[in-house]
Design an enzyme around this catalytic site. Sequence first.
Site, PDB file in Angstrom:
ATOM      1  N   CYS A   2      -9.960  50.315   2.065  1.00  0.00           N
ATOM      2  CA  CYS A   2     -11.071  49.665   2.763  1.00  0.00           C
ATOM      3  C   CYS A   2     -12.352  50.209   2.167  1.00  0.00           C
ATOM      4  O   CYS A   2     -12.689  51.378   2.366  1.00  0.00           O
ATOM      5  CB  CYS A   2     -11.004  49.947   4.258  1.00  0.00           C
ATOM      6  SG  CYS A   2     -12.342  49.174   5.196  1.00  0.00           S
ATOM      7  N   GLU A 127     -12.151  42.769   1.188  1.00  0.00           N
ATOM      8  CA  GLU A 127     -11.251  43.142   0.092  1.00  0.00           C
ATOM      9  C   GLU A 127     -11.488  42.168  -1.058  1.00  0.00           C
ATOM     10  O   GLU A 127     -11.903  41.021  -0.845  1.00  0.00           O
ATOM     11  CB  GLU A 127      -9.785  43.106   0.520  1.00  0.00           C
ATOM     12  CG  GLU A 127      -9.362  44.275   1.382  1.00  0.00           C
ATOM     13  CD  GLU A 127      -9.296  45.592   0.631  1.00  0.00           C
ATOM     14  OE1 GLU A 127      -9.566  45.603  -0.582  1.00  0.00           O
ATOM     15  OE2 GLU A 127      -8.990  46.624   1.256  1.00  0.00           O
TER      16      GLU A 127
END
Length: 345
Positions: A2, A127
Amino acid sequence: MCGRTACSLAADNLRRACAYRDRRGQHRQPEWVRGERYQPSYNKGPQSSGPVLLSRRHLHQDADSSERVLMDMRWGLVPSWFKQDNPSKLQFNTSNCRSDTMLSKSSYKGALLKGKRCVVLADGFYEWQQQSGGKQPYFIYFPQTKDAMDKETEGDEEWKGWRLLTMAGIFDCWEPPAGGETLYTYTIITVDASKDMSFIHHRQVSAGKGVAGMPAILDGDEAIRKWLDFAEVPTQEAVKLIQPTKNIVFHPVSTFVNNVRNNTPECVAPIEPGAKKEVKATPSNKVMLGWLKSSQEGSPQKKENDLPKWTSEFIHSPSPKKTSADVLQQWLGKQGQPAAKKRKA
């Protein structure tokens, strides 16, 4: 992993969105600690600060450990044992913590075994998928109800706005050797990506490169309660919550988000990259569009018809291979760690 998040709610709305019931069943909102430091953002990166939930007992040893507080902390954990005078001199990246090694790495092990567990709050996270023409960013978040951000609620009314993504984290407190203000920092725990989400990462499980990862997401207040209440829920019980989740959706966004200095609703607005067929509108589309229209009062917004639409992708069951949680349970079994009942930070 992340590497970027969004958290755009104003401080008061963030507090209302984190309402919970304490051990006595009383409806409460967590109090802000140093809330004036919190800055909403559509594009938070490591080394910036962000909101986390933690047990009040970490700050007040006689407090009920089921009570929660909100605190703005820096993203990128600085261990309490770090001896240099400047935390930026830390030689390794601690923005993410892999769940299968967090009980063996000294950066995280001490804090975790002391119960320093927190919940990192976000609208969602980003992402990037490697493609032939470059990297395509995606925004990933909880499915939203059709009422989310449909209207602003006021006062003590139940929050009906955007459902925040709640990610498991570890925090620590670092004190400058020469004295000064304590620095609170956190890391986001990551787990193996679920099977259907792995296409975004496009990473090979070979040559020691590891596996694609995603944040460990806590889905529901019971999971949040167990993760935060370190005095009642020992580490070996809490780590069972660290699993991939199937209850998330995602959509492609503009490469505008690639620059961390860009901080507007355009970062999360859905796009339709290279679409060859019409994409039908869904209830999720309308939720996102409504949220974008109301999330930044006073700033110029695109009209609903000007924003592209997308199809939300649902993440299904995790891979049947050995999970990060299995590795953790095996480690804890070997250690024979005692319960963390009434443990003090």
